[in-house]
Design a protein around this motif. Sequence first.
Motif, PDB file in Angstrom:
ATOM      1  N   GLU A  39      19.086  41.625 -45.788  1.00  0.00           N
ATOM      2  CA  GLU A  39      18.023  41.001 -45.000  1.00  0.00           C
ATOM      3  C   GLU A  39      17.340  39.900 -45.812  1.00  0.00           C
ATOM      4  OE1 GLU A  39      15.151  42.298 -41.437  1.00  0.00           O
ATOM      5  OE2 GLU A  39      16.214  43.821 -42.583  1.00  0.00           O
ATOM      6  N   ILE A  42      19.467  36.733 -45.716  1.00  0.00           N
ATOM      7  CA  ILE A  42      19.342  36.057 -44.419  1.00  0.00           C
ATOM      8  C   ILE A  42      18.009  35.311 -44.337  1.00  0.00           C
ATOM      9  CG2 ILE A  42      19.054  36.441 -41.929  1.00  0.00           C
ATOM     10  CD1 ILE A  42      21.877  36.856 -42.470  1.00  0.00           C
ATOM     11  N   SER A  43      16.932  35.964 -44.758  1.00  0.00           N
ATOM     12  CA  SER A  43      15.606  35.329 -44.710  1.00  0.00           C
ATOM     13  C   SER A  43      15.558  34.084 -45.593  1.00  0.00           C
ATOM     14  CB  SER A  43      14.526  36.316 -45.168  1.00  0.00           C
ATOM     15  OG  SER A  43      14.471  37.406 -44.291  1.00  0.00           O
ATOM     16  N   ILE A  46      17.697  31.263 -43.976  1.00  0.00           N
ATOM     17  CA  ILE A  46      17.030  30.615 -42.840  1.00  0.00           C
ATOM     18  C   ILE A  46      16.026  29.572 -43.332  1.00  0.00           C
ATOM     19  CG2 ILE A  46      15.362  31.043 -40.973  1.00  0.00           C
ATOM     20  CD1 ILE A  46      16.971  33.686 -40.447  1.00  0.00           C
ATOM     21  N   THR A 111      27.769  34.518 -43.252  1.00  0.00           N
ATOM     22  CA  THR A 111      27.135  34.444 -41.929  1.00  0.00           C
ATOM     23  C   THR A 111      28.092  33.856 -40.893  1.00  0.00           C
ATOM     24  OG1 THR A 111      24.978  34.177 -42.972  1.00  0.00           O
ATOM     25  CG2 THR A 111      25.139  33.533 -40.673  1.00  0.00           C
ATOM     26  N   LYS A 182      20.610  40.725 -35.272  1.00  0.00           N
ATOM     27  CA  LYS A 182      19.145  40.768 -35.336  1.00  0.00           C
ATOM     28  C   LYS A 182      18.552  39.365 -35.444  1.00  0.00           C
ATOM     29  CE  LYS A 182      15.362  42.756 -38.061  1.00  0.00           C
ATOM     30  NZ  LYS A 182      15.010  43.638 -39.185  1.00  0.00           N
ATOM     31  N   TYR A 183      19.164  38.508 -36.281  1.00  0.00           N
ATOM     32  CA  TYR A 183      18.640  37.164 -36.523  1.00  0.00           C
ATOM     33  C   TYR A 183      19.443  36.086 -35.788  1.00  0.00           C
ATOM     34  CZ  TYR A 183      15.763  39.205 -40.186  1.00  0.00           C
ATOM     35  OH  TYR A 183      14.838  39.949 -40.863  1.00  0.00           O
ATOM     36  N   LYS A 186      17.672  32.769 -34.483  1.00  0.00           N
ATOM     37  CA  LYS A 186      17.154  31.943 -35.583  1.00  0.00           C
ATOM     38  C   LYS A 186      18.313  31.333 -36.367  1.00  0.00           C
ATOM     39  CE  LYS A 186      13.713  30.258 -37.820  1.00  0.00           C
ATOM     40  NZ  LYS A 186      12.947  29.181 -37.198  1.00  0.00           N
TER      41      LYS A 186
END
Length: 195
Positions: A39, A42-43, A46, A111, A182-183, A186
Amino acid sequence: MRWLSIMAIVAIVISCGAPKEREPAAKSAKFDPYAKLTEGEISRFIKAFPIFIEEAKKHGKALEKWESKKNPLAFAGAYGEFMGRFKALDATVRAKTGVGVEDVIATYIKTVITFGMLEAKKGMETYDQAISSIEEQLKNPNLPEERRETLTEQLKLYQEIKANIDTMMQKIPPENFELVKKYREKLKEVLEQID
């Protein structure tokens, strides 16, 4: 679109060995498309990817002057300039986001592979239906030989594609699918910045 070539060159340079600093750098990111996503990755991705793209475009524009040059000296010049620009690109992205180019590209690879497999999974039902339909047609004893050969080739192709997708799906950790789902919105927004 030309600036996108810098991204490919960056990936190649990193995988072959990015420019070394005098002091030992932190451990390089792994470019394994099937490695586990977190996570946190991914954060950070982004946040960092739009800045990476913006900065890569600037450097890509500057490197366009080398595109039409084909002699070895021009290639050496382009490579030399690229290596300097790689360091500048990495330093800028790292200063603005706390994430280096290696990490951005490593997360990008994982990703995009996961996104691709999610889309492929949607199409698996279509492949299953096509395989069943062809198998049913091949049971017909009155099927002309030429048509039988064509269908047999199609069946083989569909089965190979399905087997390849199944193999790739099994290599991707389930957590990667969950995080990308989940993301998803975004990530789509961020990835659409590649035009």
